[in-house]
Design a protein around this motif. Sequence first.
Motif, PDB file in Angstrom:
ATOM      1  N   VAL A 142      11.998   4.628  -5.241  1.00 13.80           N
ATOM      2  CA  VAL A 142      11.484   4.395  -3.852  1.00 13.80           C
ATOM      3  C   VAL A 142      12.834   4.160  -3.198  1.00 13.80           C
ATOM      4  CG1 VAL A 142      10.079   3.361  -2.397  1.00 13.80           C
ATOM      5  CG2 VAL A 142       9.123   3.730  -4.709  1.00 13.80           C
ATOM      6  N   ASP A 143      13.013   4.534  -2.055  1.00 13.94           N
ATOM      7  CA  ASP A 143      14.064   4.384  -1.182  1.00 13.94           C
ATOM      8  C   ASP A 143      13.444   3.834   0.007  1.00 13.94           C
ATOM      9  OD1 ASP A 143      13.488   6.711   0.300  1.00 13.94           O
ATOM     10  OD2 ASP A 143      15.185   7.693  -0.978  1.00 13.94           O
ATOM     11  N   GLU A 144      14.277   3.342   1.188  1.00 18.39           N
ATOM     12  CA  GLU A 144      13.842   2.919   2.498  1.00 18.39           C
ATOM     13  C   GLU A 144      13.106   3.947   3.194  1.00 18.39           C
ATOM     14  OE1 GLU A 144      15.730   0.771   6.272  1.00 18.39           O
ATOM     15  OE2 GLU A 144      16.264   0.003   4.090  1.00 18.39           O
ATOM     16  N   ALA A 145      13.817   5.152   3.340  1.00 22.21           N
ATOM     17  CA  ALA A 145      13.505   6.151   4.175  1.00 22.21           C
ATOM     18  C   ALA A 145      12.123   6.590   3.877  1.00 22.21           C
ATOM     19  CB  ALA A 145      14.526   7.463   4.050  1.00 22.21           C
ATOM     20  N   ALA A 146      12.038   6.842   2.295  1.00 26.01           N
ATOM     21  CA  ALA A 146      10.482   7.158   2.062  1.00 26.01           C
ATOM     22  C   ALA A 146       9.396   6.041   2.142  1.00 26.01           C
ATOM     23  CB  ALA A 146      10.668   7.435   0.430  1.00 26.01           C
ATOM     24  N   LEU A 147       9.661   4.826   1.937  1.00 27.87           N
ATOM     25  CA  LEU A 147       8.923   3.760   2.565  1.00 27.87           C
ATOM     26  C   LEU A 147       8.464   4.019   3.952  1.00 27.87           C
ATOM     27  CD1 LEU A 147       7.390   1.121   1.613  1.00 27.87           C
ATOM     28  CD2 LEU A 147       9.595   0.019   1.945  1.00 27.87           C
ATOM     29  N   PHE A 148       9.253   4.060   4.605  1.00 28.10           N
ATOM     30  CA  PHE A 148       8.934   3.858   6.171  1.00 28.10           C
ATOM     31  C   PHE A 148       8.232   5.412   6.433  1.00 28.10           C
ATOM     32  CE2 PHE A 148      11.528   0.251   6.058  1.00 28.10           C
ATOM     33  CZ  PHE A 148      10.746  -0.632   7.118  1.00 28.10           C
ATOM     34  N   THR A 150       2.959   7.670   8.036  1.00 31.07           N
ATOM     35  CA  THR A 150       1.940   8.558   7.671  1.00 31.07           C
ATOM     36  C   THR A 150       0.532   8.024   7.665  1.00 31.07           C
ATOM     37  OG1 THR A 150       3.459  10.268   6.521  1.00 31.07           O
ATOM     38  CG2 THR A 150       0.943  10.339   6.126  1.00 31.07           C
ATOM     39  N   MET A 151       0.673   6.740   6.971  1.00 31.75           N
ATOM     40  CA  MET A 151      -0.464   5.953   6.925  1.00 31.75           C
ATOM     41  C   MET A 151      -1.142   5.677   8.246  1.00 31.75           C
ATOM     42  SD  MET A 151       0.692   3.787   3.609  1.00 31.75           S
ATOM     43  CE  MET A 151      -0.668   2.454   3.797  1.00 31.75           C
ATOM     44  N   ARG A 152      -0.141   5.240   9.017  1.00 36.00           N
ATOM     45  CA  ARG A 152      -0.687   4.487  10.398  1.00 36.00           C
ATOM     46  C   ARG A 152      -1.098   5.663  11.139  1.00 36.00           C
ATOM     47  NH1 ARG A 152       3.580  -0.005  12.395  1.00 36.00           N
ATOM     48  NH2 ARG A 152       3.211  -1.732  10.945  1.00 36.00           N
ATOM     49  N   GLU A 153      -0.493   6.905  11.166  1.00 38.41           N
ATOM     50  CA  GLU A 153      -1.119   7.977  11.848  1.00 38.41           C
ATOM     51  C   GLU A 153      -2.379   8.381  11.487  1.00 38.41           C
ATOM     52  OE1 GLU A 153       0.372  12.619  12.867  1.00 38.41           O
ATOM     53  OE2 GLU A 153       1.451  11.308  11.658  1.00 38.41           O
ATOM     54  N   ILE A 154      -2.619   8.388  10.158  1.00 33.37           N
ATOM     55  CA  ILE A 154      -4.215   8.556   9.589  1.00 33.37           C
ATOM     56  C   ILE A 154      -4.914   7.528  10.268  1.00 33.37           C
ATOM     57  CG2 ILE A 154      -5.519   8.474   7.528  1.00 33.37           C
ATOM     58  CD1 ILE A 154      -2.976   9.702   6.141  1.00 33.37           C
ATOM     59  N   LEU A 172       3.347   6.135  -2.905  1.00 27.74           N
ATOM     60  CA  LEU A 172       4.360   6.854  -3.519  1.00 27.74           C
ATOM     61  C   LEU A 172       4.390   7.062  -4.733  1.00 27.74           C
ATOM     62  CD1 LEU A 172       7.238   5.059  -1.146  1.00 27.74           C
ATOM     63  CD2 LEU A 172       6.327   7.497  -1.123  1.00 27.74           C
ATOM     64  N   ARG A 173       3.960   5.858  -5.574  1.00 26.24           N
ATOM     65  CA  ARG A 173       3.798   5.894  -6.974  1.00 26.24           C
ATOM     66  C   ARG A 173       2.776   6.871  -7.283  1.00 26.24           C
ATOM     67  NH1 ARG A 173       8.513   3.392  -8.075  1.00 26.24           N
ATOM     68  NH2 ARG A 173       8.629   1.113  -7.710  1.00 26.24           N
ATOM     69  N   GLU A 174       1.646   6.933  -6.674  1.00 30.12           N
ATOM     70  CA  GLU A 174       0.413   7.943  -7.149  1.00 30.12           C
ATOM     71  C   GLU A 174       1.131   9.354  -6.964  1.00 30.12           C
ATOM     72  OE1 GLU A 174      -2.560   6.603  -4.448  1.00 30.12           O
ATOM     73  OE2 GLU A 174      -2.995   5.221  -5.858  1.00 30.12           O
ATOM     74  N   ARG A 175       2.057   9.535  -6.161  1.00 31.05           N
ATOM     75  CA  ARG A 175       2.633  10.822  -5.795  1.00 31.05           C
ATOM     76  C   ARG A 175       3.760  11.072  -6.720  1.00 31.05           C
ATOM     77  NH1 ARG A 175       2.475  12.116   0.683  1.00 31.05           N
ATOM     78  NH2 ARG A 175       0.332  11.396   0.878  1.00 31.05           N
ATOM     79  N   ALA A 189       0.897  -1.290  -0.117  1.00 32.66           N
ATOM     80  CA  ALA A 189      -0.141   0.015   0.168  1.00 32.66           C
ATOM     81  C   ALA A 189       0.818   1.229  -0.128  1.00 32.66           C
ATOM     82  CB  ALA A 189      -0.962  -0.066   1.112  1.00 32.66           C
ATOM     83  N   ALA A 190       1.952   1.111   1.009  1.00 36.29           N
ATOM     84  CA  ALA A 190       2.874   2.475   0.690  1.00 36.29           C
ATOM     85  C   ALA A 190       3.544   2.802  -0.540  1.00 36.29           C
ATOM     86  CB  ALA A 190       3.912   2.175   1.805  1.00 36.29           C
TER      87      ALA A 190
END
Length: 382
Positions: free
Chosen positions: A310-316, A321-325, A302-305, A297-298
């Motif tokens: 994609v790197d590890e830092a952006a992934l986590f 962000t998804m978990r916070e929402i 990221l692809r939609e944006r 899902a992450a």
Amino acid sequence: MQIDHTVVDVMVVDERDRQPIGRPYLTAAIDVFSRCVLGLVLTLEPPSAVSVGLCLGQVCCDKRPWLDSLGVGEQMTWPMSGKPRHLYLDNAAEFHSEALHRGCQQHGIDPNYRPLGRPHYGGIIERLIGTAMTRVHELPGTTFSNPTDRRSYDSENTAALTLTELERWLTLAVASYHGTVHAGLGRTPAGRWADGIAALPAPPPVSANRAVFLIDFLPVLRRRLTRTGFVVDHIHYFSAALKPWIARREQCGKFVLRRDPRDLSRIWVLEPDGTTYLEVPYRTLSRPPITLWEHRAAITRLRERGRTEVDEAALFQMLDTMREITATASKATRTARRNTERRRHLRPPVPAARMPPPPPPDPGPTAGAGVPVAVFDDIEEW
């Protein structure tokens, strides 16, 4: 032994808000000789190689620790355990996975498949699943087998059981089934199992460690070793134990890796001698455990944006962000609640909250009680 899956005819609720999160999936295994249930697994994920591995782990290992974890260890016994000689399966994709074939080969289990167009080869497990679904129609939140039977019954609003509670109910139902005379056998499945085991020169071997057994049935990946460890789907894994292999990584070729989709915080690497697995964690140990569905899902977000790389830092960061929402949503949707319930199984047990210190004892009446206190005339400034 026959094994198969089904969607359970009952809605379950999440642990926190007791709101409906959908219908779970059941994977069940039955012994053809005695008609005893050898294992059952409930998941919120569709049937997969992991579902099969979890069920086989329950079949081949001692069930007492699992029964104790459910809180039914003192109410029932489930002695039917051991590695089967033959495993009968349908032709679903998860039953043809490399993970299942390699695991069966390692543990001496012979997988067999139903001939196409001859469904009666799986009739025993199908009848067991049908019996189980008939019983769950008594539970609150049942969806019944079809809309005609359900009529105006509101399955969502009447749902009351969590996934764990449904698992506990099914486990107790299995104990009742084992002690009931089977129409086809003319005796109880438990009694026929006991006679069959007594007639063997030795009981079926039981795996001592369920977690280690499961590794042999996890999905298989192949990756080359780099100077910094392994990279799997943008996530880096490293352990100091890899250093001897890193020095000669060009001669090692691709390594066989195992990964649990429910927890990507570690992988298991088959050593070059092909005998044992080494557990390798995240290279950055502060990263939280995540599931494969969260990872996918992450990546999609990221692809939609517009992130082409994609790197590890952006992934986590996206995962946080998804978990916070999800955590801060005042009214979570069913999908969000279901996702939260999936993650709940990854969390370690929460330690008992510390009790606040007791209030100081009441000093009781003092000699100066009731005497007005004079206002300070001289206040020192700091």
